[in-house]
Design a protein around this motif. Structure first.
Motif, short mmCIF file in Angstrom:
data_model
loop_
_atom_site.label_atom_id
_atom_site.label_comp_id
_atom_site.label_asym_id
_atom_site.label_seq_id
_atom_site.Cartn_x
_atom_site.Cartn_y
_atom_site.Cartn_z
N UNK A 291 0.86 -1.18 0.00
CA UNK A 291 0.00 0.00 0.00
C UNK A 291 0.90 1.24 0.00
N UNK A 292 0.77 2.09 -1.02
CA UNK A 292 1.68 3.22 -1.16
C UNK A 292 1.52 4.26 -0.05
N UNK A 293 0.53 4.08 0.80
CA UNK A 293 0.41 4.97 1.95
C UNK A 293 1.44 4.61 3.03
N UNK A 294 1.92 3.37 3.00
CA UNK A 294 2.85 2.92 4.04
C UNK A 294 4.16 2.37 3.48
N UNK A 295 4.34 2.40 2.18
CA UNK A 295 5.57 1.87 1.62
C UNK A 295 5.75 2.28 0.18
N UNK A 296 6.97 2.03 -0.33
CA UNK A 296 7.29 2.35 -1.71
C UNK A 296 8.60 1.63 -2.04
N UNK A 297 8.70 1.04 -3.22
CA UNK A 297 9.98 0.40 -3.59
C UNK A 297 11.14 1.40 -3.48
N UNK A 298 12.17 0.99 -2.78
CA UNK A 298 13.31 1.87 -2.55
C UNK A 298 13.31 2.50 -1.18
N UNK A 299 12.20 2.32 -0.44
CA UNK A 299 12.06 2.88 0.90
C UNK A 299 12.19 1.72 1.89
N UNK A 300 13.42 1.28 2.13
CA UNK A 300 13.66 0.07 2.92
C UNK A 300 13.23 0.28 4.37
N UNK A 301 12.54 -0.70 4.92
CA UNK A 301 12.10 -0.60 6.32
C UNK A 301 13.09 -1.27 7.27
N UNK A 302 14.14 -1.88 6.72
CA UNK A 302 15.17 -2.55 7.52
C UNK A 302 16.44 -2.53 6.67
N UNK A 303 17.60 -2.34 7.29
CA UNK A 303 18.83 -2.25 6.49
C UNK A 303 19.45 -3.63 6.30
N UNK A 304 20.19 -3.81 5.20
CA UNK A 304 20.84 -5.12 4.95
C UNK A 304 21.78 -5.56 6.07
N UNK A 305 22.50 -4.60 6.67
CA UNK A 305 23.45 -4.98 7.72
C UNK A 305 22.72 -5.48 8.96
N UNK A 306 21.58 -4.89 9.28
CA UNK A 306 20.76 -5.39 10.39
C UNK A 306 20.24 -6.79 10.07
#
Length: 532
Positions: A291-306
């Motif tokens: 849902x574009x209200x809570x996310x968007x491709x490229x807007x990572x919610x967690x980092x790869x290192x984590x």
């Protein structure tokens, strides 16, 4: 908690608040209907003790027919009293909770691992987490539920360690609050009940007071379901989705082992597989909420290192034989279940608590990895990890703050333009007799109530919701001077205003110079025709 730890957590809490308010305009780009509903109902309760429909201190908010759980609204009342009925006052509760959540995460991490360092690192990770702050930056009950789930989890472990009246009562109270915060809360309380029962069963000195009180809390809460019968929750259920049932029928007609193709077996398989999508790098690192209200491709919610340190943390859980290792893994797997049980996929809000145990486990993996390095090597290890973490975090936040709110699909997902419409209604209320407002964009009635600060005691006398549609939502058709339906400007009477979408006005032959367009970031959202 020492004074030094308290000071560190206060600084981390301030960082979390900063990330909740920095560049609040323009991201999120607008104020949505659910937020307006929470705010207006808090205002109504503040003024009259009743919700918008005149129900005295309700245990469910009828709202759009979705029967929202009421805790966010009740806790917003003092903020509305201080700041007034406005966007900031409605969102202020989550800003306040963004300061408290690092303290709760620290306490939970320390209780799990007996490591203050893991607690501090976990608190910091959540304080800068874009995934958590996407929700904290607007009025959504999911963030409140995350805070209460963290607190309840902490009290559960405390109560299982030492069954005292104080610990049990605190656990019960936090569980009740959690149940009334957001729908995923009931799954967590069920999980805590099962965990407490199993833990009590395997102890030498068995004491079932913890699971017993949790069971009582669940039963009492369930009575409100019977009283209010929230149809919206049923409509969201996985098994009630029309597409799911059509898929089963298609599988049956194609042949094969027909006994496999029933709602139970297919549902279990699909839900189980859906759980793993929430743990995947595609969801956590790349796409987030669909849902574009809570996310968007490229807007990572967690980092790869984590993400890497989560798996390292799992390794050390078993290497170090941590007492709560199975509990931690179980709560990670159970966190997305509410999202998996709903027909909508890739939901950040319903799986939001997942980020808390992931941050804690990532912090645990980090401190255990650091112990491998010699003293003179650790500074290089820390520097490399901080740089990698900062790189990915900066990219995600930059996209969210400066790119996301400018995308046209984002503006439409947020149903922007209502604050400008609300200002127009306020400025012209006395000039016109009738306002026709389209229902093509969101729920216009709640924005009219919110931005006009319409007297609740007056609205309660006329509030009447239509029967719910297939999605569980009803409509308010009219109140006062407002009729919530588009009507052609060619047939309206004098002293009337027609407010519609751009599509509504297409094909209607009127003088376009009389149309006033409301645009957001250059995208036309509403057009206003005034007939004097």
């Amino acid at each position: 908690m020492t004074r030094k730890i308290f000071l560190i957590l206060t600084i981390i809490g301030a960082i979390s608040v900063l990330f909740s308010i920095i560049q609040r305009t323009p991201s999120p780009p607008c104020f949505n209907a659910d937020e307006a509903s929470f705010g207006y109902n808090a205002y109504s309760i503040l003024k009259t003790g009743k919700d918008e429909y005149g129900t005295l201190l309700p245990l469910r908010l009828k709202s759009f027919g979705d029967y929202k759980l009421p805790l966010y609204t009740y806790l917003s009342v003092p903020f509305i009293a201080v700041f007034g009925l406005n966007e900031f006052g409605t969102r202020a509760l989550n800003i306040f909770l963004s300061f408290l959540l690092p303290f709760a995460v620290y306490l939970l991490a320390v209780e799990l691992f007996k490591s203050k360092r893991a607690g501090i690192i976990a608190a910091f990770l959540m304080s800068v987490s874009l995934g958590l702050h996407i929700v904290s930056r607007h009025a959504h009950e999911a963030y409140l539920a995350v805070f209460l789930t963290t607190v309840t989890c902490y009290f559960l472990i405390k109560a299982l360690y030492k069954v005292t009246l104080r610990n049990v009562l605190l656990l019960t109270a936090s569980s009740v609050f959690l149940l009334f915060s957001y729908h995923p809360g009931r799954l967590f309380v069920f999980f805590f009940l099962g965990s407490a029962f199993i833990y009590s069963l395997i102890q030498k000195h068995k004491n079932f007071s913890v699971p017993l009180l949790l069971f009582v809390a669940i039963v009492l809460f369930s009575l409100t379901d019977l009283a209010y019968n929230p149809t919206r929750l049923k409509n969201l259920a996985f098994f009630n989705n029309a597409g799911f049932n059509l898929k089963i029928q298609e599988l049956k007609t194609e042949g094969g082992i027909k006994y496999l193709y029933n709602p139970l077996f297919v549902g279990i398989r699909d839900i189980f597989l859906q759980q793993f999508t929430y743990l995947s790098p595609q969801f956590l690192l790349m796409n987030g909420d669909e849902n574009y209200r809570f996310g968007f491709p490229g807007m990572s919610i967690f980092t790869p290192i984590e993400y890497i340190f989560v798996f390292i943390g799992i390794y050390f859980l078993f290497k170090n034989s941590e007492r709560w290792r199975w509990f931690i893994l179980s709560i990670i797997f159970i966190s997305p279940l509410s999202a998996s049980l709903a027909w909508s996929t890739g939901s950040l809000t319903r799986s939001l608590f997942l980020l808390i145990p992931l941050c804690i486990l990532s912090a645990y993996g980090f401190i255990n990895t650091a112990r491998i390095f010699k003293h003179n090597q650790k500074k290089y290890f820390y520097l490399i990890i901080v740089l990698i973490f900062s790189f990915f975090t900066l990219f995600s936040w930059d996209f969210y703050l400066f790119h996301y709110p400018k995308r046209l699909i984002t503006i439409h997902a947020w149903q922007c333009g209502y604050s400008e419409v609300g200002q127009f209604l306020k400025d012209n209320y006395n000039k016109y007799d009738t306002f026709y407002i389209t229902r093509d964009i969101g729920m216009p009635y709640i924005f009219s109530l919110f931005y006009l600060r319409y007297p609740p005691e007056k609205y309660q006398q006329v509030a009447q919701l239509t029967a719910p549609d297939e999605y569980g939502f009803g409509q308010i058709e009219k109140f006062d001077k407002f009729i919530f339906d588009f009507k052609s400007p060619l047939v309206v009477g004098k002293r009337s205003v027609v407010i519609g979408s751009v599509d509504n006005f297409k094909g209607i032959k009127i003088d376009t110079s009389l149309l006033h367009t409301i645009s957001v970031n250059g995208e036309p959202m509403f057009q206003i025709y005034q007939r004097d």
